[in-house]
Each structure stands twice: as C-alpha cells, then as structure tokens.
Design an enzyme around this catalytic site. Structure first.
Site, PDB file in Angstrom:
ATOM      1  N   ARG A 170     -12.606  78.923  70.860  1.00 45.79           N
ATOM      2  CA  ARG A 170     -13.902  78.286  71.129  1.00 45.79           C
ATOM      3  C   ARG A 170     -14.382  78.679  72.519  1.00 45.79           C
ATOM      4  O   ARG A 170     -13.591  78.671  73.478  1.00 45.79           O
ATOM      5  CB  ARG A 170     -13.807  76.763  71.070  1.00 45.79           C
ATOM      6  CG  ARG A 170     -13.359  76.165  69.750  1.00 45.79           C
ATOM      7  CD  ARG A 170     -13.173  74.664  69.912  1.00 45.79           C
ATOM      8  NE  ARG A 170     -12.546  74.056  68.763  1.00 45.79           N
ATOM      9  CZ  ARG A 170     -11.984  72.842  68.787  1.00 45.79           C
ATOM     10  NH1 ARG A 170     -11.965  72.146  69.931  1.00 45.79           N
ATOM     11  NH2 ARG A 170     -11.436  72.348  67.697  1.00 45.79           N
ATOM     12  N   HIS A 186      -7.944  75.841  72.850  1.00 47.59           N
ATOM     13  CA  HIS A 186      -8.886  76.626  72.050  1.00 47.59           C
ATOM     14  C   HIS A 186      -9.724  77.538  72.948  1.00 47.59           C
ATOM     15  O   HIS A 186     -10.162  78.611  72.522  1.00 47.59           O
ATOM     16  CB  HIS A 186      -9.816  75.698  71.260  1.00 47.59           C
ATOM     17  CG  HIS A 186      -9.152  75.003  70.111  1.00 47.59           C
ATOM     18  ND1 HIS A 186      -8.884  75.641  68.922  1.00 47.59           N
ATOM     19  CD2 HIS A 186      -8.696  73.729  69.973  1.00 47.59           C
ATOM     20  CE1 HIS A 186      -8.310  74.785  68.094  1.00 47.59           C
ATOM     21  NE2 HIS A 186      -8.171  73.625  68.710  1.00 47.59           N
ATOM     22  N   ASP A 193      -6.111  75.155  64.546  1.00 47.78           N
ATOM     23  CA  ASP A 193      -5.996  73.914  63.796  1.00 47.78           C
ATOM     24  C   ASP A 193      -5.793  74.239  62.322  1.00 47.78           C
ATOM     25  O   ASP A 193      -6.468  75.124  61.773  1.00 47.78           O
ATOM     26  CB  ASP A 193      -7.255  73.056  63.965  1.00 47.78           C
ATOM     27  CG  ASP A 193      -7.428  72.548  65.385  1.00 47.78           C
ATOM     28  OD1 ASP A 193      -6.444  72.559  66.147  1.00 47.78           O
ATOM     29  OD2 ASP A 193      -8.554  72.140  65.738  1.00 47.78           O
ATOM     30  N   TYR A 220      -0.965  61.286  66.405  1.00 53.29           N
ATOM     31  CA  TYR A 220      -1.505  61.566  67.736  1.00 53.29           C
ATOM     32  C   TYR A 220      -3.011  61.302  67.675  1.00 53.29           C
ATOM     33  O   TYR A 220      -3.649  61.645  66.678  1.00 53.29           O
ATOM     34  CB  TYR A 220      -1.231  63.015  68.137  1.00 53.29           C
ATOM     35  CG  TYR A 220      -1.619  63.349  69.553  1.00 53.29           C
ATOM     36  CD1 TYR A 220      -0.781  63.038  70.608  1.00 53.29           C
ATOM     37  CD2 TYR A 220      -2.843  63.961  69.834  1.00 53.29           C
ATOM     38  CE1 TYR A 220      -1.128  63.341  71.921  1.00 53.29           C
ATOM     39  CE2 TYR A 220      -3.199  64.266  71.139  1.00 53.29           C
ATOM     40  CZ  TYR A 220      -2.340  63.946  72.184  1.00 53.29           C
ATOM     41  OH  TYR A 220      -2.699  64.228  73.480  1.00 53.29           O
ATOM     42  N   HIS A 223      -5.924  63.269  65.587  1.00 52.77           N
ATOM     43  CA  HIS A 223      -5.270  64.395  64.907  1.00 52.77           C
ATOM     44  C   HIS A 223      -4.685  64.004  63.546  1.00 52.77           C
ATOM     45  O   HIS A 223      -3.776  64.666  63.050  1.00 52.77           O
ATOM     46  CB  HIS A 223      -4.163  64.987  65.794  1.00 52.77           C
ATOM     47  CG  HIS A 223      -4.684  65.819  66.922  1.00 52.77           C
ATOM     48  ND1 HIS A 223      -5.306  65.275  68.016  1.00 52.77           N
ATOM     49  CD2 HIS A 223      -4.698  67.166  67.117  1.00 52.77           C
ATOM     50  CE1 HIS A 223      -5.669  66.241  68.854  1.00 52.77           C
ATOM     51  NE2 HIS A 223      -5.316  67.387  68.335  1.00 52.77           N
ATOM     52  N   ASP A 225      -6.296  64.261  60.803  1.00 51.55           N
ATOM     53  CA  ASP A 225      -6.882  65.095  59.751  1.00 51.55           C
ATOM     54  C   ASP A 225      -6.576  66.583  59.932  1.00 51.55           C
ATOM     55  O   ASP A 225      -7.093  67.420  59.199  1.00 51.55           O
ATOM     56  CB  ASP A 225      -8.389  64.884  59.678  1.00 51.55           C
ATOM     57  CG  ASP A 225      -9.106  65.270  60.968  1.00 51.55           C
ATOM     58  OD1 ASP A 225      -8.421  65.529  61.998  1.00 51.55           O
ATOM     59  OD2 ASP A 225     -10.348  65.308  60.968  1.00 51.55           O
ATOM     60  N   HIS A 226      -5.738  66.919  60.900  1.00 55.40           N
ATOM     61  CA  HIS A 226      -5.353  68.318  61.082  1.00 55.40           C
ATOM     62  C   HIS A 226      -4.084  68.397  61.930  1.00 55.40           C
ATOM     63  O   HIS A 226      -3.718  67.429  62.600  1.00 55.40           O
ATOM     64  CB  HIS A 226      -6.471  69.132  61.744  1.00 55.40           C
ATOM     65  CG  HIS A 226      -6.743  68.765  63.176  1.00 55.40           C
ATOM     66  ND1 HIS A 226      -7.461  67.645  63.551  1.00 55.40           N
ATOM     67  CD2 HIS A 226      -6.373  69.376  64.342  1.00 55.40           C
ATOM     68  CE1 HIS A 226      -7.542  67.575  64.870  1.00 55.40           C
ATOM     69  NE2 HIS A 226      -6.887  68.623  65.374  1.00 55.40           N
ATOM     70  N   HIS A 228      -2.581  70.634  64.986  1.00 53.06           N
ATOM     71  CA  HIS A 228      -3.018  71.533  66.060  1.00 53.06           C
ATOM     72  C   HIS A 228      -1.798  72.242  66.641  1.00 53.06           C
ATOM     73  O   HIS A 228      -0.816  71.602  67.029  1.00 53.06           O
ATOM     74  CB  HIS A 228      -3.728  70.709  67.135  1.00 53.06           C
ATOM     75  CG  HIS A 228      -3.963  71.432  68.428  1.00 53.06           C
ATOM     76  ND1 HIS A 228      -5.108  72.140  68.696  1.00 53.06           N
ATOM     77  CD2 HIS A 228      -3.186  71.540  69.548  1.00 53.06           C
ATOM     78  CE1 HIS A 228      -5.045  72.652  69.916  1.00 53.06           C
ATOM     79  NE2 HIS A 228      -3.888  72.308  70.442  1.00 53.06           N
TER      80      HIS A 228
END
Length: 244
Positions: A170, A186, A193, A220, A223, A225-226, A228
């Site tokens: 990113r 990122h 992710d 965490y 987090h 839903d993914h 990292h």
C-alpha cells in the site's frame, strides 16, 4: 504455461543429449530459464549473487520462528533451509543445491521470478508502479517477491491448497484509505493479508514455520476477518483465538 512447457522440453533434450555423448554438465547449465539460471552447484562456505537468489527462493523454509538472511552467504542456516526445501519436494536432502534442486526451483517459478501460484498483481492492488510507500518502489517490489516465496512454501506445506490474498503493498494514500496503521508493514511491501480457506487460524499457525516475524490474526484487534503476515526486525505473533 507454453513457456514452461518449452523449458521442460528443452531441459529433457539437453540432458538426454549429454547422457548420450557421456558428458557431465555443471549445475544449472542444462536448463533454460526466463528468470534466473544457476551455473554452479552451491554449498556451505560459498558466497555470491547466485547464493542470494537461492536464499530468496528457499526463504520459506527457515524452520519454526526463524528468518533466513538474504545475504549471499551460504552458511548453516541456508544449508538447513535448502535441506527442508529438498525434503518437502522429495529430493535427496543433503543441503547442497545442485541440478535436482535447481530443476525444482525452475519448475516453481515464472519468467518474472514470482512463484507459479502468486503474482505481483495480487501483491499490489494499490497502484501500478509500487510508488508512494515507506521504501523505494523497487524495494517494495523486492520485498513482495520474498513474501511470495514464503507463501509458496506455506501453500505446499498445507497440501498445495490455494491461499487467497486480500491486500499487499500500500502507498501511504492507499493505507490511509484502508484505515491502516501509520507504521503498517504494508507500506514496505513485505506484508500480506490472507482470507478464505484454509481457516484463518490454520494460516496463522502454519506461518510460524515460514519466515514471518509478524503474524496477526483472530483475537487480535481488527483481525478477526483476516490473517496478517509480515516481515520486520522483531517478532510479534498474536492470534489469541488460534493459540498463536
């Protein structure tokens, strides 16, 4: 696929020809590869860019909690990573990178040096030139390449199941729009992710073996839903719902 088929056919023809005339080829010279071709057998004590290129591709095999240095120095850690790679693919696990090891690596990479199951495009959904982050565009892209090889190792260890990425590099603008931390990895191109299946906990647990110093997942904050995964100077593993 066409280029890979051509390379495989060329390899077969050249090896067969060498056998017929009774010659012995040095490591790498019997192969044509669009990304990188090794020209010598590599083992402990050797140094050079060819060692560093090997280290990139076995960076996903450092062992639990470890990270392989990409320093061009074939030390014990590199030999151990090569040995794990060889074992993972059913090769003679002697920690020496020769023709069989290189042939497997050639089969695992595309002409742009990315592993066959991952691409630069999925590691950068932000912009087309890798600019605007915390490091130069070339460094961000190089960091993403190493992460892809770590993911390739992780994918294989999980039974060659597909791994789905949702975010990679990113720029500061993209990171802000995503609500990312101002110190997010990122921004360096060395974070990714993961979503979907295997489960987020399976991904977080397995990542401990493949060179990721930062693992954040279910339990965490923000987090759930993914999962990292990233590289940084110190280790931070926190996916409490997964026992990580």
């Amino acid at each position: 696929m066409y280029r890979r088929a051509v390379r495989i056919l060329l390899t077969f023809v050249m090896v067969a020809s060498a056998a017929l005339v009774g010659t012995v080829t040095t490591a790498g010279t019997a192969h044509a590869d669009g990304c990188y071709t090794w020209g010598r057998t590599l083992s402990q004590g050797m140094q050079g860019e060819d060692v560093r290129q090997l280290q990139i591709r076995v960076s996903g095999y450092p062992g639990y909690g470890n990270v392989l240095a990409l320093d061009g120095d074939y030390g014990p850690a590199t030999a151990a990573a090569v040995q794990r790679f060889q074992s993972a693919y059913g090769l003679a696990a002697d920690g020496v990178a020769g023709s069989q090891t290189f042939t497997k690596l050639y089969a695992l990479q595309d002409d742009d040096c990315t592993p066959i199951h991952f691409s630069y495009a999925e590691m950068n959904r932000c912009n087309s030139d890798w600019s605007g982050g915390a490091v130069s565009a070339s460094q961000a892209r190089a960091n993403a390449l190493v992460n892809m090889w770590r993911l390739e190792a992780m994918r294989h260890a999980l039974g060659d199941v597909a791994i789905t990425t949702s975010s990679g590099f990113r720029s500061y603008a993209c990171n802000s729009a995503a609500g990312g931390s101002s110190t997010s990895r990122h921004l360096y191109g060395d974070a990714v992710d993961l979503v979907g299946s295997p489960s987020l906990c399976t991904l977080a647990q397995r990542a401990r073996y493949h060179g990721f110093r930062e693992i954040l997942g279910p339990g965490y904050p923000d987090h759930n839903d993914h999962t990292h995964l990233a590289h940084k100077s110190s280790q931070t593993w926190s996916a409490p719902n997964c026992g990580v």
